[in-house]
Motif scaffolding. Structure first.
Motif, short mmCIF file in Angstrom:
data_model
loop_
_atom_site.label_atom_id
_atom_site.label_comp_id
_atom_site.label_asym_id
_atom_site.label_seq_id
_atom_site.Cartn_x
_atom_site.Cartn_y
_atom_site.Cartn_z
N LEU B 210 0.10 -8.02 12.16
CA LEU B 210 -1.27 -8.18 12.66
C LEU B 210 -2.05 -6.86 12.60
O LEU B 210 -3.15 -6.80 12.04
N THR B 211 -1.47 -5.78 13.14
CA THR B 211 -2.18 -4.49 13.09
C THR B 211 -2.34 -4.04 11.64
O THR B 211 -3.36 -3.46 11.26
N ASP B 212 -1.31 -4.32 10.85
CA ASP B 212 -1.34 -3.96 9.44
C ASP B 212 -2.51 -4.63 8.72
O ASP B 212 -3.24 -3.99 7.95
N CYS B 213 -2.69 -5.92 8.97
CA CYS B 213 -3.79 -6.65 8.34
C CYS B 213 -5.13 -6.09 8.82
O CYS B 213 -6.06 -5.92 8.03
N PHE B 214 -5.22 -5.80 10.10
CA PHE B 214 -6.48 -5.29 10.63
C PHE B 214 -6.84 -3.94 10.03
O PHE B 214 -8.00 -3.67 9.78
N LYS B 215 -5.83 -3.10 9.80
CA LYS B 215 -6.11 -1.76 9.29
C LYS B 215 -6.13 -1.71 7.77
O LYS B 215 -6.34 -0.65 7.19
N MET B 216 -5.90 -2.82 7.09
CA MET B 216 -5.75 -2.80 5.64
C MET B 216 -6.99 -2.21 4.95
O MET B 216 -8.11 -2.60 5.21
N TYR B 217 -6.75 -1.24 4.07
CA TYR B 217 -7.86 -0.61 3.36
C TYR B 217 -7.54 -0.48 1.86
O TYR B 217 -8.26 -1.01 1.02
#
Lengths: 288, 283
Positions: B210-217
């Motif tokens: 979840l955090t990974d998806c939110f921070k994906m750049y």
């Protein structure tokens, strides 16, 4: 009796069938996992015009260009220097993080005062804050403090890596008894020598974990080196992205060769320390 | 004993703390302040109150659109990666021969950086799409959306799988044997033993993804770059573009950064609460 044998045979048969399907499923997935990389390697030997039109065809006499894309990658894009910058920054940053964060963590774990608690909490904040929050101001601070070169950026990585490293080192040190350290101090060691001669060797497992997690992060990090040193010193991810943004249309031949260059060190690193990488990732995920 | 440490306190702490202050603390405080300012350069910043924040939540800013796109990626990304990773972990922890080989392959994409991943998948997906439809990834936001989902699955399944395998392997073999002797089917064992006992891993993996998806750049930038017409732009990329590609929007970009930070903090807070309440139950 006869029935029992029959039942056990049918169970065996069932297991064999289920094993067969397990292997089949895993093999299909393994092919799917490797296919994108295979595709890049195959296309790296083709002329750029054929890569975007017929990416799934094997190179033929028309599309095959030999090592031309790789030569261009070395001579025109200077990818070797990118590999050099990435390697230097990764090694130095990880070394700084290991040495200074282990020292800091040990001290704030062993001297449990209000200041230590405050510092510990302060370090942890950076673990959750997204990079976009600080990217602009951090770049400005890096300019003012003259850290905007491939040596100075390692100091920034020490700062950004501190949160996770302090968290993991402290967790480890809290489980290490103080007896050895006290004995060494009574023998007249000063705390600095004592730390590196007595404590640091005990910390080896967690040092490997922290080193691997940080090496993976720094090597692949894009936005920080792009913003801070991107115009002068291009690390591997910055050089790859620059192929797209820098020259207008993308030369897919160069892109493929450069990606293969970028993958080689990762694959070598992976097969050389696979055991540590997988253990480190588990430890990092479970504790983080 | 502690006294002899105290003389060395500064020596042990200051190098890390100084680097941390330069890289994070000072930029964080400055960023917080700048989110209430209009500025082009730091010297010419002037206070504008909450107007940046108000603009962030209007339609024109594009922030809400990017947030919605990110949420859509996160929901599907978290569910698909976790289901497949858990399935693979079950498959790989049955004691079959050669599973290490497969584990090695499934985990490998996790080591490749987001930028490189993005271009690998651009080649593959454009190849397929052009063959099937005649258009590439930039043609439609639906293509970009599923492209990001596929790429993310390829990257993260092996990583989550490793954590699930560790969770499954930590279940005592006595418990599994007992279930077998009692005649439990595999499905029953899965339901009543494996899933309840790996639930800490499920929490960890869910929030990691979840955090990974939110921070994906990186992946977003390399694969679609937001095309077409910024419709496949996730939060992090949107903030970057507001900051650097729109003149006079730096303050708004910074305010978006603050809102983004709060969102991620809320997610982390929920995770902490869940794992704490579980620990309390276990004790």
């Amino acid at each position: 009796m006869k029935n029992d044998v029959r039942v056990s045979q049918s169970i065996q048969k069932n297991t064999r069938v289920s094993h067969f399907f397990s292997y089949l499923l895993m093999s299909v997935l393994a092919v799917l996992f490797l296919f994108p990389i295979f595709l890049v390697v195959m296309n790296s030997f083709k002329n750029k015009l054929y890569i975007s039109t017929t990416p799934f065809l094997w190179p033929d006499s028309e599309s095959f260009v030999g090592l031309q894309n790789y030569m261009d990658g070395l001579t025109k894009i200077h990818f070797l220097s990118s590999l050099g910058y990435s390697l230097f920054i990764t090694v130095v940053s990880v070394a700084l993080i290991i040495i200074f964060c282990s020292m800091t963590s040990w001290m704030i774990s062993r001297v449990p005062c209000g200041l230590s608690k405050f510092l510990y909490g302060l370090f942890l904040i950076s673990m959750v804050v997204p990079f976009q929050m600080v990217m602009y101001t951090m770049t400005k601070v890096a300019n003012v403090t003259k850290l905007d070169n491939f040596v100075g950026i390692c100091v920034l990585y020490l700062g950004f890596g501190a949160g996770m490293a302090v968290f993991m080192f402290s967790g480890f040190i809290n489980g290490v008894p103080v007896d050895l350290e006290e004995a060494a101090l009574i023998d007249g060691c000063n705390p600095l020598n004592m730390f590196f001669q007595v404590v640091f060797p005990i910390m080896k497992p967690i040092v490997i974990t922290v080193a691997i997690l940080n090496a993976m992060w720094v090597w692949n990090d894009f936005l920080l080196p792009y913003l801070v040193i991107g115009t002068k010193y291009k690390t591997v991810p910055v050089a790859v992205q620059y192929l797209k943004s820098g020259y207008g249309s993308v030369d897919y031949g160069h892109m493929m060769a450069v990606i293969v260059f970028a993958l080689i060190p990762i694959v070598v690193f992976y097969f050389a320390c696979q055991k540590y990488i997988i253990e480190g990732v588990i430890a990092g995920a479970v504790k983080g | 004993m502690r006294k002899s440490y105290k003389k060395y306190y500064a020596l042990f702490v200051i190098p890390t703390l100084a680097a941390y202050a330069i890289a994070f603390v000072i930029p964080f405080v400055m960023g917080l302040g700048l989110s209430f300012c209009k500025f082009k350069t730091l010297k010419h910043a002037h206070f504008v109150g909450l107007s940046n924040y108000i603009y962030v939540f209007t339609q024109n800013s594009g922030f809400l659109g990017a947030l919605w796109f990110t949420v859509k990626i996160a929901v599907v990304g978290v569910v698909t990666t976790n289901l497949i990773a858990f399935g693979l972990a079950l498959l790989l922890s049955r004691g079959l021969k050669g599973t290490n080989f497969f584990r090695t392959i499934f985990f490998m994409p996790n080591l490749i950086g987001g930028i490189v991943l993005g271009y690998i998948w651009q080649l593959l997906l454009n190849g397929i799409l052009i063959k099937l439809t005649g258009n590439d990834l930039t043609y439609s936001a639906t293509y970009g959306y599923w492209g990001i989902i596929l790429l993310y699955n390829w990257q993260k399944i092996g990583y989550l799988m490793i954590i699930y395998i560790a969770g499954i392997q930590s279940i005592s073999s006595e418990l599994m044997e007992a279930a077998k002797i009692d005649g439990a089917t595999y499905r029953q064992t899965l339901h009543s033993i494996i899933i309840p006992l790996v639930s800490p891993s499920i929490t960890i993996c869910t929030f990691l993804a979840l955090t990974d998806c939110f921070k994906m750049y990186d992946q977003n930038l390399a694969l679609t770059g937001g095309a077409p017409a910024n419709k496949t732009m996730m939060l992090a990329l949107h903030i970057y573009n507001t900051y650097y590609n729109r003149k006079g929007f730096s303050g708004i970009g910074q305010a978006e950064g603050v809102v983004f930070t709060i969102l991620v903090l809320v997610i982390a807070g929920i995770q902490l609460k869940i794992s704490r309440s579980r620990e309390a139950k276990e004790v």
